[in-house]
Motif scaffolding. Structure first.
Motif, mmCIF file in Angstrom:
data_model
loop_
_atom_site.group_PDB
_atom_site.id
_atom_site.type_symbol
_atom_site.label_atom_id
_atom_site.label_comp_id
_atom_site.label_asym_id
_atom_site.label_seq_id
_atom_site.Cartn_x
_atom_site.Cartn_y
_atom_site.Cartn_z
ATOM 1 N N PRO A 289 1.771 0.054 3.838
ATOM 2 C CA PRO A 289 3.064 -0.456 3.369
ATOM 3 C C PRO A 289 3.885 -1.122 4.466
ATOM 4 C CG PRO A 289 3.150 1.923 3.636
ATOM 5 C CD PRO A 289 1.736 1.526 3.896
ATOM 6 N N ASP A 290 3.465 -0.975 5.722
ATOM 7 C CA ASP A 290 4.247 -1.526 6.829
ATOM 8 C C ASP A 290 3.873 -2.952 7.179
ATOM 9 O OD1 ASP A 290 5.610 0.905 7.139
ATOM 10 O OD2 ASP A 290 4.000 1.716 8.386
ATOM 11 N N LYS A 291 2.767 -3.455 6.618
ATOM 12 C CA LYS A 291 2.376 -4.830 6.931
ATOM 13 C C LYS A 291 3.137 -5.799 6.027
ATOM 14 C CE LYS A 291 -1.576 -5.803 3.929
ATOM 15 N NZ LYS A 291 -2.923 -6.366 3.895
ATOM 16 N N PRO A 292 3.069 -7.106 6.308
ATOM 17 C CA PRO A 292 3.754 -8.080 5.440
ATOM 18 C C PRO A 292 3.282 -7.978 3.995
ATOM 19 C CG PRO A 292 3.044 -9.115 7.481
ATOM 20 C CD PRO A 292 2.430 -7.749 7.476
ATOM 21 N N ASN A 293 3.976 -8.658 3.120
ATOM 22 C CA ASN A 293 3.712 -8.546 1.684
ATOM 23 C C ASN A 293 2.256 -8.829 1.344
ATOM 24 O OD1 ASN A 293 4.480 -8.170 -1.053
ATOM 25 N ND2 ASN A 293 4.474 -10.389 -1.335
ATOM 26 N N PHE A 294 1.721 -8.064 0.399
ATOM 27 C CA PHE A 294 0.352 -8.263 -0.065
ATOM 28 C C PHE A 294 0.326 -8.083 -1.579
ATOM 29 C CE2 PHE A 294 0.931 -3.875 1.271
ATOM 30 C CZ PHE A 294 0.469 -3.140 0.194
ATOM 31 N N ASN A 295 -0.720 -8.568 -2.198
ATOM 32 C CA ASN A 295 -0.831 -8.525 -3.662
ATOM 33 C C ASN A 295 -0.687 -7.100 -4.181
ATOM 34 O OD1 ASN A 295 -1.346 -11.229 -3.519
ATOM 35 N ND2 ASN A 295 -3.321 -11.158 -4.552
ATOM 36 N N GLY A 296 0.253 -6.900 -5.086
ATOM 37 C CA GLY A 296 0.444 -5.609 -5.728
ATOM 38 C C GLY A 296 1.318 -4.640 -4.961
ATOM 39 N N ARG A 297 1.852 -5.040 -3.814
ATOM 40 C CA ARG A 297 2.612 -4.118 -2.964
ATOM 41 C C ARG A 297 3.777 -3.470 -3.707
ATOM 42 N NH1 ARG A 297 7.050 -3.784 0.442
ATOM 43 N NH2 ARG A 297 6.690 -2.686 2.425
ATOM 44 N N LYS A 298 4.594 -4.281 -4.338
ATOM 45 C CA LYS A 298 5.775 -3.746 -5.015
ATOM 46 C C LYS A 298 5.385 -2.773 -6.129
ATOM 47 C CE LYS A 298 10.102 -5.125 -7.290
ATOM 48 N NZ LYS A 298 9.975 -4.109 -8.365
ATOM 49 N N ALA A 299 4.391 -3.140 -6.919
ATOM 50 C CA ALA A 299 3.975 -2.286 -8.035
ATOM 51 C C ALA A 299 3.427 -0.948 -7.533
ATOM 52 C CB ALA A 299 2.918 -3.005 -8.873
ATOM 53 N N ILE A 300 2.640 -0.990 -6.460
ATOM 54 C CA ILE A 300 2.050 0.241 -5.913
ATOM 55 C C ILE A 300 3.137 1.162 -5.368
ATOM 56 C CG2 ILE A 300 0.584 1.157 -4.067
ATOM 57 C CD1 ILE A 300 -1.105 -1.447 -4.380
ATOM 58 N N LEU A 301 4.062 0.606 -4.589
ATOM 59 C CA LEU A 301 5.115 1.431 -3.990
ATOM 60 C C LEU A 301 6.099 1.928 -5.049
ATOM 61 C CD1 LEU A 301 5.791 -0.454 -0.622
ATOM 62 C CD2 LEU A 301 4.185 1.394 -1.130
ATOM 63 N N ASP A 302 6.363 1.098 -6.068
ATOM 64 C CA ASP A 302 7.239 1.546 -7.168
ATOM 65 C C ASP A 302 6.610 2.722 -7.916
ATOM 66 O OD1 ASP A 302 9.142 -0.319 -6.575
ATOM 67 O OD2 ASP A 302 8.661 -1.682 -8.235
ATOM 68 N N ALA A 303 5.288 2.648 -8.156
ATOM 69 C CA ALA A 303 4.599 3.733 -8.866
ATOM 70 C C ALA A 303 4.652 5.029 -8.068
ATOM 71 C CB ALA A 303 3.154 3.326 -9.152
ATOM 72 N N ARG A 304 4.549 4.912 -6.753
ATOM 73 C CA ARG A 304 4.652 6.106 -5.904
ATOM 74 C C ARG A 304 6.066 6.675 -5.958
ATOM 75 N NH1 ARG A 304 1.455 4.481 -0.279
ATOM 76 N NH2 ARG A 304 -0.662 4.460 -1.167
#
Length: 410
Positions: A289-304
């Motif tokens: 999660p600390d690297k620049p934006n990647f595909n699905g990042r927001k959805a994965i972190l929101d689910a967590r």
């Protein structure tokens, strides 16, 4: 015969010819066909591949006791190069590609914008701006669409690059005796190039067995000479060619997952509830999660953050010795909790083991009183067996020789 009848007849012929279309042969098919005693073939990504060559049980023990040679040429391979190759792949995949040094390999996965896994695979960094991505499914249109705005060149090289997996405790000895001097210094997930027949072969210390092992990639024209080089050197080390059945047993023991077996890829899912996020198939540790934006990042972190993850992948140990593949998992024998995606009787651990996908809160909150429903053939009748199961860590088999550097000399 009118034009409509002629057209219909043509369509029927085309359909028959499509069915008859032979599977492609890998660069090593000539050697595999000569060794095959059981004519047990299956289709892997359009290629003819052996499920077994002589005896599945003995092939498994070649992996765990000597050296096993497995044709991985059908594995889909992409070459990604160019000034923006690192930045492009960092945008695409879950792990931080900036941390991947030249001459190293990274196990990774990639998702769609909703955070659902499209595939997992290995990323080889062959140069500063030169990468090879290996995976189970084909993704070229998606990879090309994702490259908009990046200065990269992407091409599939599955047909032109042959691949072999050499696995087992004597695999290093085979490479040493085949003349690959210095391969003993190769650490896990490292890759190096050697000369072979006027060309180049790349050897990585990777594999899908949880054992000491290597993967070798060579241009198609040099494939048979590489096979013969390894086979000749391996005769004194009891080398054997194996099929997927034996490899599958070893990968289950190692706790590794297979796309469209242990999870359904986002592009292959017919229903939305079949898709999986990384955390739902045991790949949460890949997400950076600390690297620049990647595909699905927001959805994965929101689910967590919102605790909306629906599934969990677990290892099971099941009483008895009857494999539970595709068995339904129950809580307290009555509440359906999930399904076994892969299961075997493990010859190495002498345990009945399985990988299962459970629907939360089973497997997370409710971890006790789990059962599997197995149907076993007994004298031409199926007998329903309810067997107790307990959640255990993966991998089921952990071998010190897998990571020992230099490897044991045998």
């Amino acid at each position: 015969m009118n034009a409509l009848t002629t057209s219909a007849a043509g369509l029927r012929r085309a359909a028959r010819n499509h069915i008859r279309t032979p599977r492609l042969e890998t660069p090593f098919h000539e050697r595999l066909a000569a060794l095959s005693e059981v004519n047990d073939w299956y289709s892997w990504a359009g290629y003819k591949a052996p499920h077994s060559l002589f005896d599945g049980e003995l092939e498994y023990f070649a992996i765990r006791s000597t050296a096993a040679l497995f044709d991985i040429s059908p594995m889909v391979k992409y070459r990604i190069t160019g000034p923006d190759a690192e930045r492009y792949l960092n945008r695409l995949t879950l792990r931080d590609v900036r941390k991947l040094a030249v001459g190293r390999v990274q196990y990774t996965a990639w998702c769609d914008d909703h955070g659902h896994v499209l595939d997992d695979g290995t990323l080889f960094r062959l140069g500063e701006a030169d990468f090879r991505l290996c995976c189970q499914e084909r993704h070229l249109p998606w990879l090309l669409d994702s490259a908009f705005g990046f200065s990269v060149d992407i091409r599939e090289e599955t047909e032109e690059i042959a691949g072999l997996a050499l696995q087992g405790p004597t695999s290093y000895a085979v490479l040493r005796d085949a003349g690959f001097a210095g391969v003993e210094a190769l650490k896990p997930f490292a890759v190096v190039s050697f000369q072979h027949e006027g060309g180049e072969v790349t050897i990585s210390r990777t594999g899908f067995t949880g054992d000491l092992g290597y993967e070798l990639f060579v241009p198609r024209a040099k494939a048979l000479s590489l096979w013969d080089r390894l086979w000749s050197a391996g005769e004194l080390h009891a080398i054997r060619a194996i099929g997927y059945g034996a490899l599958n047993q070893a990968r289950i023991e190692a706790g590794f997952i297979v796309a469209n077996t242990d999870f359904v890829t986002a592009e292959g899912a017919l229903r939305a509830d079949r898709e999986r996020m990384p955390d739902e198939i045991g790949l949460d540790w890949l997400v950076d999660p600390d690297k620049p934006n990647f595909n699905g990042r927001k959805a994965i972190l929101d689910a967590r953050r919102n605790q909306t993850l629906k599934y969990i992948l677990v290892g099971l140990e099941i009483e008895g010795n009857i494999p539970a593949e595709h068995a339904i998992v129950y809580h307290r024998k009555k509440h359906e909790a999930g399904i076994v995606t892969a299961g075997i009787w493990s010859p190495t651990t002498k345990r009945n083991i399985a990988i299962a996908s459970l629907e939360r809160p089973y497997g997370s909150k409710f971890t006790e009183d789990l059962w599997v429903e197995i149907y076993a053939m007994r004298e031409l009748q199926y007998q329903k067996l309810m067997k107790r199961a307990k959640i255990v860590p993966r991998p089921f088999v952990k071998l010190a020789r897998r990571t020992a550097t230099p490897p044991g000399l045998k």
